[in-house]
Design a protein around this motif. Structure first.
Motif, short mmCIF file in Angstrom:
data_model
loop_
_atom_site.label_atom_id
_atom_site.label_comp_id
_atom_site.label_asym_id
_atom_site.label_seq_id
_atom_site.Cartn_x
_atom_site.Cartn_y
_atom_site.Cartn_z
N ALA A 329 8.77 -2.63 -1.36
CA ALA A 329 8.61 -1.68 -0.26
C ALA A 329 8.61 -2.41 1.08
O ALA A 329 9.25 -1.97 2.05
CB ALA A 329 7.32 -0.88 -0.44
N ALA A 330 7.93 -3.56 1.09
CA ALA A 330 7.86 -4.31 2.33
C ALA A 330 9.23 -4.78 2.78
O ALA A 330 9.60 -4.66 3.95
CB ALA A 330 6.93 -5.51 2.13
N ALA A 331 10.02 -5.30 1.79
CA ALA A 331 11.36 -5.79 2.11
C ALA A 331 12.24 -4.64 2.60
O ALA A 331 13.04 -4.81 3.52
CB ALA A 331 11.98 -6.45 0.89
N GLU A 333 11.22 -1.85 4.07
CA GLU A 333 10.77 -1.46 5.40
C GLU A 333 11.32 -2.43 6.45
O GLU A 333 11.75 -2.03 7.52
CB GLU A 333 9.25 -1.46 5.43
#
Lengths: 467, 233
Positions: A329-331, A333
């Protein structure tokens, strides 16, 4: 023919035929022996009875009565079954078909067997000359001797007949056994020859050849079926291996060339240390890519070779997916791609966690690679009635329907993917992992984009060899 | 470049491949460590039993006694020198077997020297006590593991649970290089390499929380290797 004689079927039937014949001969032989001795006893009993009757007569009616009876009986017995002789004290014949007492039979109550020749004056070799006659000689008071004889010809004939029947029966059994043994042996040989021929062709390189299967559904067919499944697998592996070898040769040449020219170009001119460092770092990165490609190839090969691995254990696939979602999810985003995950909790899967993590991560990597800016990636895990279903979707360029099978092969990279980094092994590895888990992998249209679905059957069956 | 500076380690390398061994010994020497090399299992076992090492690197496939047996025998004799097992087999089972035999970490061949150095250092530090500490500190960055609270220069820093674990791991290995693979293994329990920079993104988020507002950065990127949390640049 000698091959036929060497077949197990033929040898077994021969053995059984011999054994059976032996037992049958013994049984029939015993019957033969006991009937013939019984017949002998019967004849002796008759002789005794006849003698007793005549003795009675001699006692009551004296010599004339006996003579008369004997003569009558000799005449009456035209079938020649009974023979009667009576001699006086001087061995002169008083009654009977002969002119003198024939033999040295003096003792009272003696049984003996003669041929007709020996008893009567018949032409040698005339009909019935060798007919056996059983006699009982009895001393009568006053020096008279009486001989009562009975032909044993009928009994002999009966015995001979029995013997013939027995022999014919044994011969029949033996030949039927031999024939059926030969047939079975021939049948076995025929089928083995067919297998042999097929095996020969396979050895000579025709991997598509399969063993013939009859409609009988017997153990031969079961064996052939099993072997065919094995051949199928071998063929698949070999074809896969050939493909891989080809692809490895083709596709690894490119990065190797790149690495080589990078180094070569650098050597053309003298450069400062910083520049050398940069090029070498680049070369290391190239080498790492190559190593990564080899590792992926190795993993795929291992997965495909080891279908029956038993390191599967139940683990929480929900937890795994949560962790992966959090990792990616971080990547996403960071790339300004919306990442949505819907993960049902408490789903357990029997499998190899590391491999499933790798497979999901490959799919998420791809989605991240192809999703456009402001695009969306969706990662779902849910339980259905008969399966655990994981899906990864993106709204990137997707894969044309005609290419969806092909991209699962090793090193296949579509034109659209040429510009992105990757080795063309990601989906192949996913495919290998799903296969190993007995799951199905489906690529579909997310219009636009790619929709990848992996279905793990609920009760994970042990992978049967039938693909 | 890879050396974190202060303390040189004494390392035993048990490796039969001459080229690989020479490269490894050279790499370790240049990083400031003292290295003994054994080319087969018997010598390796003998050296490990008669000398004190900070750590050892053991190849799995060896002539004489194989790598796993060496580690197993040493553990039976209560010699617990941290052992990093190398294997060319590269299967997940190997890692499990390696750890079960008493190995402390596992690295498939071919490996990057940077990865090996980082892992060795992590092993040696781990072998030292102070682990149970509930309180970790690097410069003005403080972590209270019981209260799950992080402050820097007295200011509260709010972290997501995963960020907390990430920072905890970095703080435990403060001053050491920590590779992406080590982070994936120890913070996420993932034993594979993603093709994308997923770990970097998490690091940069953490960095923005602990370093952004402060003049003096703590979380450094080590080129070609990974990251290092260090109060001295």
């Amino acid at each position: 023919m000698p091959r036929l004689l060497r077949t197990t079927a033929f040898r077994l039937s021969l053995l059984y035929a011999a054994l059976f014949s032996l037992i049958a001969s013994a049984a029939l032989g015993f019957v033969f022996w006991s009937t013939s001795s019984h017949i002998d006893e019967q004849i002796d009993a008759r002789l005794r009875l006849e003698t007793d009757v005549l003795m009675q007569l001699f006692r009551s009616r004296e010599l004339p009565g006996l003579l008369e009876t004997i003569q009558t009986r000799n005449r009456a017995d035209n079938a020649g079954t009974f023979v009667y002789l009576l001699s006086g004290p001087d061995r002169d014949l008083l009654a009977g078909p002969l002119t003198s007492w024939p033999l040295d039979l003096d003792a009272s109550r003696t049984y003996a067997t003669f041929t007709r020749e020996q008893l009567f004056e018949v032409q040698p070799y005339s009909k019935g000359h060798d007919e056996s006659i059983r006699v009982l000689v009895t001393q009568l008071p006053g020096g008279y001797r009486m001989l009562v004889g009975h032909s044993v010809q009928d009994a002999k004939r009966l015995q001979a007949h029995t013997l013939t029947v027995v022999a014919v029966a044994i011969a029949g059994i033996l030949s039927v056994a031999l024939l059926s043994g030969a047939f079975m042996g021939w049948d076995v040989l025929r089928r083995i020859d067919a297998v042999n021929r097929a095996a020969g062709e396979i050895v000579h390189g025709d991997l598509t050849r399969r063993l013939p299967i009859s409609r009988r559904n017997d153990e031969f067919d079961a064996l052939a079926l099993r072997l065919n499944v094995m051949l199928e697998r071998i063929e698949k592996l070999l074809v896969g291996m050939r493909q891989v070898t080809d692809h490895v040769a083709h596709d690894l040449r490119k990065p190797l060339n790149r690495l080589r020219s990078r180094l070569e170009v650098t050597l053309l001119e003298a450069r400062n240390e910083e520049e050398y460092r940069e090029v070498m770092a680049g070369a290391i990165a190239d080498a790492d890519d190559l190593i990564g490609t080899f590792n992926a190839l190795l993993s795929i090969a291992q997965l495909e070779a080891d279908v029956d691995r038993d390191d599967r254990v139940p683990f929480s696939v929900s937890a795994l997916c949560e962790d992966l979602a959090e990792l990616y999810a971080a990547a996403a985003e960071d790339k300004q791609v919306a990442f949505r995950s819907e993960i049902e909790s408490d789903i357990t899967l029997n499998g190899v966690r590391r491999l499933i993590a790798q497979a999901f991560s490959n799919l998420l990597d791809n989605a991240l690679k192809y999703a456009p800016t402001d695009g969306t990636i969706e990662f779902r895990l849910r339980r259905e009635r008969d399966a655990i279903v994981a899906t990864v979707t993106d709204n990137g360029p997707g894969i044309a329907p005609g290419d969806r099978e092909r991209v699962l092969e090793r090193f296949v990279r579509l034109e659209a993917a040429r510009s992105t980094p990757g080795n063309g092994l990601g989906l192949s590895l996913v495919k290998a992992v799903t296969n190993m888990h007995g799951a199905t992998l489906v690529l579909a249209d997310n219009s636009p984009g790619l929709h990848v679905e992996i279905r793990f059957p609920h009760a994970l069956p042990r992978l049967t060899s039938a693909a | 470049m890879y050396d974190s500076g202060n303390d040189a380690m004494r390392i035993l390398v048990i490796e039969d491949d001459q080229d690989a061994a020479a490269f490894l010994v050279k790499g370790l020497n240049e990083s400031g460590h003292v290295v003994d090399h054994a080319a087969d299992g018997h010598d390796g076992l003998h050296l490990a039993e008669t000398n004190r090492y900070d750590a050892m690197v053991v190849d799995r496939m060896l002539p004489g006694v194989d790598g796993l047996s060496i580690v197993r025998k040493l553990r039976e004799r209560e010699i617990d020198t941290p052992a990093l097992i190398l294997s060319a087999l590269g299967e997940v089972d190997d890692r499990v077997e390696g750890l079960a035999a008493g190995g402390d970490d596992y690295l498939p061949k071919p490996y990057a020297l940077a990865e090996l150095l980082a892992r060795l250092e992590a092993l040696v530090r781990r072998a030292k006590p102070e682990q149970a500490a509930t309180h970790l500190q690097v410069g003005d960055l403080q972590m209270d593991r019981l209260k799950r609270k992080v402050t820097r220069d007295g200011q509260d820093i709010l972290l997501q649970p995963r960020e907390f674990r990430l920072l905890e791991y970095l703080m435990r290995h403060a001053g050491q290089v920590v590779t992406r693979t080590m982070l994936l293994e120890n913070v996420w329990d993932f034993h594979f390499d993603p093709q994308t920079n997923v770990v970097d993104v998490h690091i940069s988020r953490l960095r923005s929380k602990i370093d952004k507002e402060f003049e003096h950065p703590l979380l450094h990127t080590v080129r070609g290797s990974g990251y290092r949390l260090d109060e001295h640049g």
